[in-house]
Design an enzyme around this catalytic site. Structure first.
Site, PDB file in Angstrom:
ATOM      1  N   SER A 320       0.845  -1.183   0.000  1.00 55.87           N
ATOM      2  CA  SER A 320       0.000   0.000   0.000  1.00 55.87           C
ATOM      3  C   SER A 320       0.881   1.233   0.000  1.00 55.87           C
ATOM      4  CB  SER A 320      -0.912   0.009   1.232  1.00 55.87           C
ATOM      5  OG  SER A 320      -1.491   1.280   1.427  1.00 55.87           O
ATOM      6  N   ARG A 359     -23.669  -7.753 -44.964  1.00 58.16           N
ATOM      7  CA  ARG A 359     -22.580  -7.214 -44.148  1.00 58.16           C
ATOM      8  C   ARG A 359     -23.143  -6.025 -43.410  1.00 58.16           C
ATOM      9  NH1 ARG A 359     -19.002  -6.836 -47.561  1.00 58.16           N
ATOM     10  NH2 ARG A 359     -18.197  -8.904 -47.107  1.00 58.16           N
TER      11      ARG A 359
END
Length: 484
Positions: A320, A359
């Site tokens: 930390s 498409r």
């Protein structure tokens, strides 16, 4: 300052094999591999009057090396036509030399190459994922066997429920890991090549093989048509239908697709799947399941490694910036993050199933980065899972101590079954529900039943493990590839 995305905000996959297998250069190589495979597939059909020389396939394959291409330039030029294949075909055609140039991207459309490249990238990335899942399953098997009889509190809705064993918990994690492994393996084995031409009819392939394609179309097609660029052979003289073109109405297309699939190492599809997105949806679903399966394990580790619980811990936790004493479960944290992101990404891929016409505009394009993100998330999670499990520390003493936190109430289910014949159901239940955790349960039981029951045995949580050890044995008989 570079604009490259190196993973500063998504370090869960940083440094993993999948991160390398899904990078821009890796994707570019997959595009080039698809183009080279197409030329080789055409060459494999040589015969009669129509002929793509074998040397053309070799030349394209030799030129198709990602480090020879200007990636930043391709990225910028991809915006003009809607995909990177269009500028890539132009660059590859220029790179192969005059003799092989006519045979680059022959009859294909941009989506053929993009989809095939996606499948190649996925196939390569999944190899590393499957390896890490196998590592994880192997390490979990060791943990499950070692802790087959190690008692610990079972928890439901965050509270102590009944005793279980850590071996059974580890066996459960392993079962999910094997489920994920088997799903991904099945998907990987079915990933298909894509080759259908402009609208999935394969018409260009027959036109080329019969010599009816206009030579002048070739070099202009990929530069001028954003997603529809099919390319014919300029200057090729064809006297009759090639012997390799096939007989009957099917034409050369199916033969070419079969050859293309062989050259790529992917599965031969029954149909062009430009708008039949089952392969992508199945892949996305399996990846999301894998993230969730590993996420279950991570969620448990995160809970069990809390300071006040302390039953497990990662071998090498993270520090930390503000609190020097902390050793954070960072691997489990990265896995948990991946498990939360993956379902939303899979939803995008499922949404792309609703693709219009032959498409779509947007649905197909939405898949590219989404699938890459999913592969990366799962690749990082699988790597972290293997490392987490291989170094997981299990505190047997803490587990045993936590079993006693409720002063015997963790076996209230067993007590109720034993007390009911002696006291009656209502009285037995009232006695147990009225007892406060850790406050005089044994004394209350002694007053209620005297010596009619063996309270030492009934209150011992290690004597109420049910079939947990046997279930571990049963689970460990399963190997990868077997259903549970």
């Amino acid at each position: 300052m570079t604009s490259a995305d190196l993973g500063l905000l998504s370090a869960g996959h940083a440094g993993s094999a999948v991160a390398a297998a899904t990078g821009d250069e890796a994707f570019l190589q997959a595009l080039l591999d698809a183009e080279a495979a197409l030329t080789r597939a055409w060459a494999s059909l040589a015969g009669g009057g129509f002929h793509v020389p074998e040397q053309a396939g070799l030349s394209v394959t030799e030129a198709a090396r990602a480090d020879r291409f200007d990636l930043p330039s391709l990225v910028l030029r991809a915006r003009e036509g809607g995909n990177p294949v269009i500028p890539l075909v132009a660059d590859l055609t220029a790179a192969v030399g005059d003799r092989a140039a006519p045979y680059v991207h022959l009859g294909a459309t941009s989506q053929d190459i993009m989809d095939t490249a996606l499948m190649l990238v996925a196939h390569r990335a999944l190899g590393a994922v499957l390896s890490d899942l196998a590592r994880t399953a192997g390490a979990l098997a060791v943990l499950a066997a070692e802790h087959r009889d190690t008692p610990m509190p079972g928890r439901t809705l965050t509270q102590h429920a009944v005793p279980t064993t850590f071996g059974l918990k580890a066996a459960g994690w392993r079962a999910l890991t094997l489920d994920a492994h088997d799903r991904l393996l099945a998907v990987r084995q079915s990933l298909p090549a894509q080759l259908g031409g402009a609208a999935g009819t394969m018409a260009a392939f027959s036109a080329i093989s019969e010599g009816s394609a206009a030579p002048a179309v070739v070099q202009a097609s990929e530069r001028s048509k954003p997603s529809e660029g099919s390319q014919a052979i300029p200057g090729t003289e064809v006297s009759e239908r090639s012997a390799g073109a096939g007989e009957g109405p099917a034409g050369v297309g199916p033969l070419l697709v079969a050859g293309f699939a062989r050259e790529t190492g992917l599965t031969e599809p029954d149909l062009p799947w430009h708008v039949l997105r089952t392969p992508v949806a199945d892949l996305g679903g399996a990846l999301a399941f894998t993230a969730g399966a590993l996420g279950k394990m991570a969620a448990d580790v995160l809970v069990l490694s809390r300071t006040e619980i302390g039953e497990v811990s990662e071998a090498a936790g993270g520090g930390s910036s503000a609190m020097p004493h902390k050793s954070n479960p960072v691997r489990a944290t990265w896995i948990a993050a991946a498990a939360r992101r993956a379902p939303a990404l899979a939803a995008v891929l499922y949404g792309s199933l609703a693709a219009e016409d032959e498409r779509p505009s947007g649905a197909w394009h939405a898949e590219w980065q989404t699938l890459r993100d999913l592969l990366r998330l799962v690749g990082g999670a699988a790597r972290d899972a293997a490392e987490l499990v291989e170094g997981l520390r299990v505190d047997r003493e803490r587990m045993r101590a936590n079993l006693d936190l409720t002063g015997g109430l963790i076996v209230s289910e067993r007590l109720a079954a034993a007390l009911t014949p002696v006291l009656g159901r209502q009285r037995a239940r009232a006695l147990l529900t009225g007892a406060a955790p850790g406050q005089g349960l044994r004394e209350a039981l002694e007053q209620a039943v005297g010596d009619r029951l063996d309270l030492d045995d009934l209150l011992d949580p290690t004597r109420y493990l049910g079939s947990a050890p046997a279930l571990v044995d049963r689970a460990l008989r399963r190997t990868p590839g077997e259903t549970s």
